[in-house]
Design a protein around this motif. Structure first.
Motif, PDB file in Angstrom:
ATOM      1  N   GLU A 143      22.598  -6.892  -5.088  1.00  0.00           N
ATOM      2  CA  GLU A 143      23.526  -7.826  -5.718  1.00  0.00           C
ATOM      3  C   GLU A 143      22.829  -8.715  -6.750  1.00  0.00           C
ATOM      4  OE1 GLU A 143      26.628  -8.200  -5.720  1.00  0.00           O
ATOM      5  OE2 GLU A 143      27.438  -7.155  -3.989  1.00  0.00           O
ATOM      6  N   GLU A 144      21.510  -8.880  -6.595  1.00  0.00           N
ATOM      7  CA  GLU A 144      20.777  -9.736  -7.526  1.00  0.00           C
ATOM      8  C   GLU A 144      20.587  -9.030  -8.872  1.00  0.00           C
ATOM      9  OE1 GLU A 144      17.239 -11.743  -6.418  1.00  0.00           O
ATOM     10  OE2 GLU A 144      17.868 -12.025  -4.329  1.00  0.00           O
ATOM     11  N   HIS A 145      20.472  -9.816  -9.906  1.00  0.00           N
ATOM     12  CA  HIS A 145      20.162  -9.306 -11.245  1.00  0.00           C
ATOM     13  C   HIS A 145      21.218  -8.334 -11.772  1.00  0.00           C
ATOM     14  CE1 HIS A 145      16.206 -11.106 -10.686  1.00  0.00           C
ATOM     15  NE2 HIS A 145      16.083 -10.427  -9.568  1.00  0.00           N
ATOM     16  N   ARG A 146      22.468  -8.490 -11.338  1.00  0.00           N
ATOM     17  CA  ARG A 146      23.508  -7.558 -11.784  1.00  0.00           C
ATOM     18  C   ARG A 146      23.652  -7.572 -13.309  1.00  0.00           C
ATOM     19  NH1 ARG A 146      28.696  -5.547  -9.531  1.00  0.00           N
ATOM     20  NH2 ARG A 146      28.153  -6.556  -7.561  1.00  0.00           N
ATOM     21  N   ALA A 147      23.663  -8.784 -13.894  1.00  0.00           N
ATOM     22  CA  ALA A 147      23.830  -8.882 -15.347  1.00  0.00           C
ATOM     23  C   ALA A 147      22.669  -8.210 -16.076  1.00  0.00           C
ATOM     24  CB  ALA A 147      23.954 -10.342 -15.768  1.00  0.00           C
ATOM     25  N   ARG A 195      30.451   0.043  -7.374  1.00  0.00           N
ATOM     26  CA  ARG A 195      30.168  -0.794  -8.552  1.00  0.00           C
ATOM     27  C   ARG A 195      28.691  -1.112  -8.665  1.00  0.00           C
ATOM     28  NH1 ARG A 195      35.422  -3.090  -7.332  1.00  0.00           N
ATOM     29  NH2 ARG A 195      34.470  -4.556  -5.879  1.00  0.00           N
ATOM     30  N   LEU A 196      28.015  -1.267  -7.531  1.00  0.00           N
ATOM     31  CA  LEU A 196      26.580  -1.535  -7.574  1.00  0.00           C
ATOM     32  C   LEU A 196      25.810  -0.344  -8.144  1.00  0.00           C
ATOM     33  CD1 LEU A 196      25.967  -3.379  -4.181  1.00  0.00           C
ATOM     34  CD2 LEU A 196      25.868  -4.352  -6.483  1.00  0.00           C
ATOM     35  N   LYS A 197      26.265   0.880  -7.813  1.00  0.00           N
ATOM     36  CA  LYS A 197      25.576   2.069  -8.321  1.00  0.00           C
ATOM     37  C   LYS A 197      25.775   2.237  -9.822  1.00  0.00           C
ATOM     38  CE  LYS A 197      27.552   4.903  -5.450  1.00  0.00           C
ATOM     39  NZ  LYS A 197      27.930   6.165  -4.774  1.00  0.00           N
ATOM     40  N   THR A 198      26.969   1.881 -10.302  1.00  0.00           N
ATOM     41  CA  THR A 198      27.294   2.176 -11.691  1.00  0.00           C
ATOM     42  C   THR A 198      26.825   1.110 -12.675  1.00  0.00           C
ATOM     43  OG1 THR A 198      29.517   1.265 -11.318  1.00  0.00           O
ATOM     44  CG2 THR A 198      29.260   3.652 -11.122  1.00  0.00           C
ATOM     45  N   VAL A 199      26.132   0.088 -12.208  1.00  0.00           N
ATOM     46  CA  VAL A 199      25.525  -0.857 -13.158  1.00  0.00           C
ATOM     47  C   VAL A 199      24.104  -0.434 -13.520  1.00  0.00           C
ATOM     48  CG1 VAL A 199      26.889  -2.790 -12.284  1.00  0.00           C
ATOM     49  CG2 VAL A 199      24.590  -2.422 -11.394  1.00  0.00           C
ATOM     50  N   ALA A 200      23.588   0.574 -12.860  1.00  0.00           N
ATOM     51  CA  ALA A 200      22.201   0.977 -13.079  1.00  0.00           C
ATOM     52  C   ALA A 200      22.089   1.979 -14.219  1.00  0.00           C
ATOM     53  CB  ALA A 200      21.631   1.585 -11.798  1.00  0.00           C
ATOM     54  N   ALA A 201      20.959   1.959 -14.898  1.00  0.00           N
ATOM     55  CA  ALA A 201      20.674   2.949 -15.934  1.00  0.00           C
ATOM     56  C   ALA A 201      20.412   4.297 -15.282  1.00  0.00           C
ATOM     57  CB  ALA A 201      19.465   2.516 -16.755  1.00  0.00           C
ATOM     58  N   TYR A 225      14.066   0.523 -13.298  1.00  0.00           N
ATOM     59  CA  TYR A 225      13.706   1.132 -12.016  1.00  0.00           C
ATOM     60  C   TYR A 225      13.193   0.096 -11.027  1.00  0.00           C
ATOM     61  CZ  TYR A 225      14.238   5.832 -14.017  1.00  0.00           C
ATOM     62  OH  TYR A 225      14.726   6.988 -14.578  1.00  0.00           O
ATOM     63  N   ALA A 226      12.514  -0.930 -11.526  1.00  0.00           N
ATOM     64  CA  ALA A 226      12.068  -1.999 -10.629  1.00  0.00           C
ATOM     65  C   ALA A 226      13.272  -2.699  -9.999  1.00  0.00           C
ATOM     66  CB  ALA A 226      11.213  -3.006 -11.394  1.00  0.00           C
ATOM     67  N   LEU A 227      14.314  -2.928 -10.795  1.00  0.00           N
ATOM     68  CA  LEU A 227      15.514  -3.569 -10.258  1.00  0.00           C
ATOM     69  C   LEU A 227      16.289  -2.623  -9.346  1.00  0.00           C
ATOM     70  CD1 LEU A 227      16.854  -5.644 -13.291  1.00  0.00           C
ATOM     71  CD2 LEU A 227      15.520  -6.420 -11.319  1.00  0.00           C
ATOM     72  N   ALA A 228      16.243  -1.329  -9.646  1.00  0.00           N
ATOM     73  CA  ALA A 228      16.908  -0.358  -8.772  1.00  0.00           C
ATOM     74  C   ALA A 228      16.303  -0.369  -7.377  1.00  0.00           C
ATOM     75  CB  ALA A 228      16.814   1.039  -9.375  1.00  0.00           C
ATOM     76  N   ASP A 229      15.004  -0.689  -7.284  1.00  0.00           N
ATOM     77  CA  ASP A 229      14.316  -0.730  -5.994  1.00  0.00           C
ATOM     78  C   ASP A 229      14.332  -2.123  -5.361  1.00  0.00           C
ATOM     79  OD1 ASP A 229      13.663   1.961  -6.120  1.00  0.00           O
ATOM     80  OD2 ASP A 229      11.774   1.585  -7.184  1.00  0.00           O
ATOM     81  N   HIS A 230      14.989  -3.075  -6.010  1.00  0.00           N
ATOM     82  CA  HIS A 230      15.036  -4.433  -5.479  1.00  0.00           C
ATOM     83  C   HIS A 230      15.766  -4.439  -4.136  1.00  0.00           C
ATOM     84  CE1 HIS A 230      15.971  -8.740  -5.182  1.00  0.00           C
ATOM     85  NE2 HIS A 230      15.002  -8.921  -6.058  1.00  0.00           N
ATOM     86  N   PRO A 231      15.264  -5.182  -3.149  1.00  0.00           N
ATOM     87  CA  PRO A 231      15.881  -5.157  -1.815  1.00  0.00           C
ATOM     88  C   PRO A 231      17.309  -5.693  -1.776  1.00  0.00           C
ATOM     89  CG  PRO A 231      14.169  -6.851  -1.955  1.00  0.00           C
ATOM     90  CD  PRO A 231      14.038  -6.004  -3.169  1.00  0.00           C
TER      91      PRO A 231
END
Length: 345
Positions: free
Chosen positions: A277-281, A227-233, A268-274
């Motif tokens: 779980e943060e910023h999911r919305a 689910r974490l992977k599929t929220v990304a653009a 992409y900045a959020l994709a690299d976030h450590p």
């Protein structure tokens, strides 16, 4: 897309492959299918080892390089991109695996000697279990239907998933060919990416040995990571959008390109976030916004092309159909709901 002053060697190879082979033949491939020659070129390029460990012959390239390569390939020929992108999940799975199949397959996959597809999207239908894996004769028996398998006739092996009686997600490798217990349908005719050679698979007692298992874990553990992977653009969305914008005049393209760049940079900045779980919305919102801009770009290309855009040899209509495909590729209930809510305002 911003080009780095000293691009990674794999980015250079991807650009050369796109410019010399993929883009010039994209319309023909769209109508006739991804040829073996395209896949052989991808194998020779080293791109199949993009994220694989160096000790197994891979490049261990960082995530930004992988995203840029995906944008380039998808923008040049989305069908070829989609076939080869399946390969990277099996490589990543083997990289984390501790089973004997890692030693047997990771090197050949990383070096492009073998190419793998994936048969696991049906796991997202849980609690339905389209494919069941049960213990049998010291190995695992697979029964059920894989609705989608891409790259049939092009891949050497596949990573097949099923759900066990203990509600575990189990992933194992087998050859990507018909065999006792595995029968493929005729290739599907789809509105977009028919060229990617997608079939369904009927499993009726396919037996695989224990040493073919690459991953076995509680279903919810696997699903949480998925689910974490599929929220990304998806980078492919930006690649197709950029290809469409390249067909427009500078004045028309400029505002769309600016908006697309802003979304891309933030996504992409959020994709690299450590902490994934943060910023999911926000990540979901950016995924939706990226889709909207892709559709705007491809629609603009069709409009600018006029009636010529409706011929099957026209690039704008191919890109528009590829955009339709990317709207649902990797879709989950969560991403579908977020997108529909955005459309409804």
């Amino acid at each position: 897309m911003t080009i780095a002053p000293h691009p990674h060697p794999l980015v250079v190879r991807a650009r050369r492959l796109a410019d010399d082979l993929l883009a010039p033949h994209a319309e023909r491939v769209d109508q006739e299918g991804v040829p073996v020659g395209h896949i052989d070129a991808v194998r020779r390029s080293g791109l199949l080892g993009l994220g694989a460990p160096r000790e197994y012959g891979g490049a261990a390239a960082p995530a930004p390089v992988g995203r840029e390569v995906a944008e380039i390939l998808a923008g040049a020929c989305c069908s070829t991109w989609f076939v080869q992108t399946q390969h990277h999940t099996p490589v990543a799975t083997l990289t984390r695996s501790e089973g004997p199949v890692r030693q047997r397959l990771l090197g050949p996959l990383a070096r492009g000697e073998l190419m793998s597809g994936v048969a696991y999207a049906h796991l997202r239908a849980h609690p339905r279990t389209p494919v069941r894996a049960t213990r049998e004769r010291g190995g695992w028996r697979f029964d059920g239907t894989v609705p989608w398998y891409t790259g049939w006739g092009l891949n050497d092996v596949m990573l097949l998933a099923g759900v066990t009686d203990d509600d575990e997600a189990l992933f194992a490798f087998t050859e990507a060919r018909e065999q006792p217990g595995l029968v493929a349908s005729e290739p599907m005719r789809l509105a977009a990416l028919t060229a990617a050679r997608t079939v369904s698979l009927e499993l009726d007692g396919l037996w695989l040995p224990e040493e073919s298992v690459a991953l076995r874990q509680p279903y919810e553990t696997w699903a949480a990571a998925d689910r974490l992977k599929t929220v990304a653009a998806s980078p492919a969305v930006f690649g197709v959008a950029e290809a469409a914008l390249a067909l427009l005049d500078a004045t028309t393209a400029a505002p769309l390109r600016s908006r697309l760049g802003d979304v891309r940079d933030r996504a992409y900045a959020l994709a690299d976030h450590p902490d994934p779980e943060e910023h999911r919305a926000e990540r979901l919102a950016l995924r939706t916004r990226a889709h909207e801009l892709m559709c705007a770009a491809t629609t603009a290309a069709v409009v600018a092309g006029g009636g010529r855009s409706l011929t099957l040899a026209a690039t704008p209509q191919r890109l528009a159909r590829e955009a339709l495909f990317l709207l649902v590729q990797g879709q989950t209930t969560q991403s579908r709901t977020a997108h529909l809510e955005a459309l409804l305002g």
